[in-house]
Design a protein around this motif. Sequence first.
Motif, PDB file in Angstrom:
ATOM      1  N   ASP A  48       1.049  -1.226  -0.061  1.00 53.44           N
ATOM      2  CA  ASP A  48      -0.100  -0.041  -0.122  1.00 53.44           C
ATOM      3  C   ASP A  48       0.974   1.272   0.126  1.00 53.44           C
ATOM      4  N   VAL A  49       2.093   1.260   0.504  1.00 54.68           N
ATOM      5  CA  VAL A  49       2.853   2.386   0.611  1.00 54.68           C
ATOM      6  C   VAL A  49       3.463   3.008  -1.032  1.00 54.68           C
ATOM      7  N   PHE A  50       3.142   1.946  -1.850  1.00 59.61           N
ATOM      8  CA  PHE A  50       3.473   2.484  -3.303  1.00 59.61           C
ATOM      9  C   PHE A  50       1.998   3.111  -3.884  1.00 59.61           C
ATOM     10  N   GLY A  51       1.035   3.258  -3.288  1.00 55.61           N
ATOM     11  CA  GLY A  51      -0.157   3.719  -3.518  1.00 55.61           C
ATOM     12  C   GLY A  51      -0.183   4.914  -3.947  1.00 55.61           C
ATOM     13  N   ASP A  52       0.683   5.894  -3.709  1.00 53.85           N
ATOM     14  CA  ASP A  52       0.787   7.338  -3.974  1.00 53.85           C
ATOM     15  C   ASP A  52       1.432   7.623  -5.085  1.00 53.85           C
ATOM     16  N   GLY A  53       1.911   6.643  -5.855  1.00 50.48           N
ATOM     17  CA  GLY A  53       2.674   6.427  -7.260  1.00 50.48           C
ATOM     18  C   GLY A  53       3.991   6.595  -7.096  1.00 50.48           C
ATOM     19  N   THR A  54       4.775   6.424  -5.887  1.00 53.92           N
ATOM     20  CA  THR A  54       6.044   6.789  -5.726  1.00 53.92           C
ATOM     21  C   THR A  54       6.652   5.207  -6.380  1.00 53.92           C
ATOM     22  N   PRO A  55       7.556   5.281  -7.224  1.00 52.31           N
ATOM     23  CA  PRO A  55       8.091   4.267  -8.026  1.00 52.31           C
ATOM     24  C   PRO A  55       9.013   3.220  -7.193  1.00 52.31           C
ATOM     25  N   ARG A  56       9.783   3.885  -6.442  1.00 49.83           N
ATOM     26  CA  ARG A  56      10.619   3.127  -5.657  1.00 49.83           C
ATOM     27  C   ARG A  56      10.960   3.772  -4.299  1.00 49.83           C
ATOM     28  N   LEU A  57      11.144   2.821  -3.392  1.00 49.46           N
ATOM     29  CA  LEU A  57      11.452   3.185  -1.963  1.00 49.46           C
ATOM     30  C   LEU A  57      12.393   2.595  -1.409  1.00 49.46           C
ATOM     31  N   SER A  58      13.237   3.388  -0.263  1.00 48.96           N
ATOM     32  CA  SER A  58      14.050   2.525   0.398  1.00 48.96           C
ATOM     33  C   SER A  58      13.737   1.732   1.549  1.00 48.96           C
ATOM     34  N   LEU A  59      14.341   0.840   2.123  1.00 50.10           N
ATOM     35  CA  LEU A  59      13.921   0.069   3.209  1.00 50.10           C
ATOM     36  C   LEU A  59      13.308   1.241   4.382  1.00 50.10           C
ATOM     37  N   ALA A  60      14.371   1.964   4.721  1.00 49.24           N
ATOM     38  CA  ALA A  60      14.047   3.012   5.660  1.00 49.24           C
ATOM     39  C   ALA A  60      12.842   4.026   5.444  1.00 49.24           C
TER      40      ALA A  60
END
Length: 257
Positions: A48-60
């Motif tokens: 769900d944390v990718f739901g805002d359209g952010t393509p890539r996220l770090s572990l932190a």
Amino acid sequence: MLTPEKVATATTPRRRGRPPSAKPGAEQPEAMGEQRVEAVERALSILDVFGDGTPRLSLAQIAERTGFYPSTVLRLAASLDRFGYLHRGADGLFRLGPTPLRLGLLYRDAFDLADHVRPVLARLVERTGETAAFYVREGERRVCLHRHHSPRLIRHHVEEGAVLPLDRGASGRVLMAYTDGTDPLLAEVRARGWYLSLGERDPEAAAIATPVFGRGRHFIGALGIIGPRSRFEAESHERLAALVTEEAGLLSRSIGG
């Protein structure tokens, strides 16, 4: 007096490996007839944390957005990766894998628009007494995708699958207004939100149509009513338009618009 443990609790952001326990006296999921699997819900929370359209996220970043310990994120991410829901690149960043796309396409293919459109058409016929139809654009033509005929002896008759001109008639004007350029007439249709046709395609017929939108305000098609011109001219156009736009709004919301 604050102990060192209490000071640490008060100053350190809360991390968790599982959702917090319910407060004393709070109704438990089982008591509400709801069954939950915490590990599954935590894994879905990561997606769900990718739901805002952010393509890539770090572990932190994922840990911050979910409130989970980084170790919990890594453990769940490994399972999500094995099933293609998540992927961690060589740069250490996480992105969605191919499985959500595959499931989304399967959902789209299984989604039957008729289940949502037909009840709306039936209500429009009941409320206006005229034939109701839903049109989509195919190139430079419009296609009657669904229709519900009026029970009146004198009525407009159109069959599902009928191909009609795009540049004449209320539904055609609406389809053009939301898929074509900057024609002043089409801009007026968009500003008003509906279009009245009096004898444009058939001198003895009249129609009112309005747009239907899906998720993300994506234009889907035109919903309208059509009948003898004499009955439309005797009616309040604003009243009929209000009925059609009301039903179009309900239809849009039912399909995510």
